[in-house]
Design a protein around this motif. Structure first.
Motif, PDB file in Angstrom:
ATOM      1  N   LYS A 156       0.845  -1.205   0.000  1.00 35.12           N
ATOM      2  CA  LYS A 156       0.000   0.000   0.000  1.00 35.12           C
ATOM      3  C   LYS A 156       0.880   1.255   0.000  1.00 35.12           C
ATOM      4  O   LYS A 156       0.676   2.188  -0.768  1.00 35.12           O
ATOM      5  N   LYS A 157       1.872   1.222   0.878  1.00 36.64           N
ATOM      6  CA  LYS A 157       2.786   2.369   0.979  1.00 36.64           C
ATOM      7  C   LYS A 157       3.531   2.614  -0.336  1.00 36.64           C
ATOM      8  O   LYS A 157       3.734   3.758  -0.738  1.00 36.64           O
ATOM      9  N   GLY A 158       3.894   1.525  -0.983  1.00 33.36           N
ATOM     10  CA  GLY A 158       4.570   1.634  -2.264  1.00 33.36           C
ATOM     11  C   GLY A 158       3.670   2.253  -3.321  1.00 33.36           C
ATOM     12  O   GLY A 158       4.106   3.106  -4.102  1.00 33.36           O
ATOM     13  N   LYS A 159       2.405   1.817  -3.328  1.00 33.16           N
ATOM     14  CA  LYS A 159       1.451   2.373  -4.300  1.00 33.16           C
ATOM     15  C   LYS A 159       1.246   3.853  -4.052  1.00 33.16           C
ATOM     16  O   LYS A 159       1.120   4.636  -5.000  1.00 33.16           O
ATOM     17  N   ASP A 160       1.183   4.228  -2.787  1.00 33.07           N
ATOM     18  CA  ASP A 160       1.014   5.643  -2.459  1.00 33.07           C
ATOM     19  C   ASP A 160       2.183   6.469  -2.994  1.00 33.07           C
ATOM     20  O   ASP A 160       2.011   7.539  -3.555  1.00 33.07           O
ATOM     21  N   GLN A 161       3.366   5.920  -2.807  1.00 31.62           N
ATOM     22  CA  GLN A 161       4.564   6.626  -3.272  1.00 31.62           C
ATOM     23  C   GLN A 161       4.532   6.790  -4.799  1.00 31.62           C
ATOM     24  O   GLN A 161       4.876   7.844  -5.329  1.00 31.62           O
ATOM     25  N   LEU A 162       4.115   5.737  -5.463  1.00 34.51           N
ATOM     26  CA  LEU A 162       4.013   5.772  -6.922  1.00 34.51           C
ATOM     27  C   LEU A 162       3.021   6.843  -7.352  1.00 34.51           C
ATOM     28  O   LEU A 162       3.301   7.651  -8.253  1.00 34.51           O
ATOM     29  N   ARG A 163       1.888   6.879  -6.679  1.00 36.92           N
ATOM     30  CA  ARG A 163       0.858   7.860  -7.059  1.00 36.92           C
ATOM     31  C   ARG A 163       1.292   9.285  -6.750  1.00 36.92           C
ATOM     32  O   ARG A 163       0.973  10.209  -7.492  1.00 36.92           O
ATOM     33  N   THR A 164       2.013   9.444  -5.644  1.00 34.86           N
ATOM     34  CA  THR A 164       2.513  10.787  -5.305  1.00 34.86           C
ATOM     35  C   THR A 164       3.446  11.290  -6.412  1.00 34.86           C
ATOM     36  O   THR A 164       3.386  12.443  -6.821  1.00 34.86           O
ATOM     37  N   TRP A 165       4.274  10.374  -6.880  1.00 35.98           N
ATOM     38  CA  TRP A 165       5.203  10.738  -7.958  1.00 35.98           C
ATOM     39  C   TRP A 165       4.443  11.081  -9.245  1.00 35.98           C
ATOM     40  O   TRP A 165       4.762  12.070  -9.914  1.00 35.98           O
ATOM     41  N   LEU A 166       3.436  10.284  -9.561  1.00 32.64           N
ATOM     42  CA  LEU A 166       2.667  10.549 -10.788  1.00 32.64           C
ATOM     43  C   LEU A 166       2.003  11.920 -10.726  1.00 32.64           C
ATOM     44  O   LEU A 166       1.900  12.621 -11.728  1.00 32.64           O
TER      45      LEU A 166
END
Lengths: 179, 179
Positions: free
Chosen positions: B77-87
């Motif tokens: 979940k944390k990884g997905k959040d990081q990915l979305r923040t970057w996007l």
DNA sequence: ATCAGCATGTAAGGCGTTACATGATTCA
DNA sequence: TGAATCATGTAACGCCTTACATGCTGAT
């Protein structure tokens, strides 16, 4: 671990046109070639020192009018040979890192609006940059009989042509994503 | 000195599509995205370890059929959040290093034939690469209703469109240089 | 007087590549 | 049996950026 400091070649190339200080070199890089190459003071000054030690460039004794510290460099015969060896070397790596395309590729992890926004930002930047390139182009066009200017002109048209392809792609992409 | 390891985002992006081993990740990078991004084992494995420590990815316990060492990773979940923040982050640097253009720009230091040869080499490489991209394109076209495939498709058409612009430019440049 | 630009340089540290080290598996 | 591919990782090292440090000059 082959020595591969491209900044050396950039500097030798610029010095093959005219004698320059480190500061001048930075300005030349930030000017006409920044859309396909970059360089910082932190790499330029050490490179100049190293190339002086190995005899590729020479310090010119300035007629130090003021007392202001200013070191102008001149390319040596050895430096020119190195430049020409590199030009004749058939390998050339064109190393492209498009963070925009990376975000596009992974766009599925977010809403489409985010991707559309990222395309807009990319497009805006390209529109701004293409204007600058077009200005360079029109000023270079007048002197195409000058050999060096012809080469500058060709790099600039490369930039304009690819940027125009980017812009067309942006329109297509937007259309596809808005369906 | 802001932490800026783009390889982390590449890996998170790939893991957002499917669980993968480090080896798989390398293959994915060398495949569809290599024309705009690169990555080596020497950066992938350390990145995976670091991201596991910070909870962005998780090791999956393989039903270790064979005994063969194989570590599959899953995005958290944390990884997905990081990915979305970057996007969602609007800054994206597209860092292009065209050694070919550098050689062109400094072409005046050598005979024109050298520059023409360098353009030929560039063109040959582009012709080869564009064929690969066109193959990807035609296989992706069939599944454009799949959200992810649409994004892959867009990156591929970006590549094809820009490569076609390169080829047109090569013809123009050759003409100008042969006069 | 102050600020932008000229001018040179160093230090710390991040990022990434190449090469190396190791071993299993699959297929001809 | 040998080669290619699968698979993970480390070590050394190179390149470059950012930030810092320092000071002069010219224009407003």
């Amino acid at each position: 671990m082959a020595k591969d400091r491209k900044i050396d070649l950039v500097i030798l190339g610029l010095l093959s046109h005219e004698d320059l200080t480190g500061y001048d070199i930075k300005k030349r890089i930030d000017g006409g070639i920044s859309f396909f190459w970059k360089g910082s003071f932190g790499s330029i000054y050490p490179s100049l020192s190293a190339m002086e030690r190995s005899g590729l460039v020479q310090r010119l004794k300035e007629d130090n009018e003021s007392g202001r510290e200013k070191i102008r460099y001149h390319i040596t015969k050895k430096g020119k040979d190195q430049l020409r060896t590199w030009l004749k070397d058939e390998k050339a790596d064109n190393d492209l890192k498009y963070e925009t395309l990376l975000k596009l590729y992974f766009g599925g992890a977010e809403e489409r609006d985010i991707t559309l926004r990222n395309i807009d930002i990319f497009e805006e930047k390209i529109r701004r940059d293409i204007e600058v390139l077009k200005m360079y182009k029109s000023s270079l066009e007048k002197y195409l009989d000058n050999e060096d200017h012809l080469y500058y002109y060709l790099t600039v048209t490369f930039g304009i042509d690819t940027y125009e392809a980017y812009l067309k792609w942006c329109a297509k992409a937007r259309k596809l994503l808005k369906r």
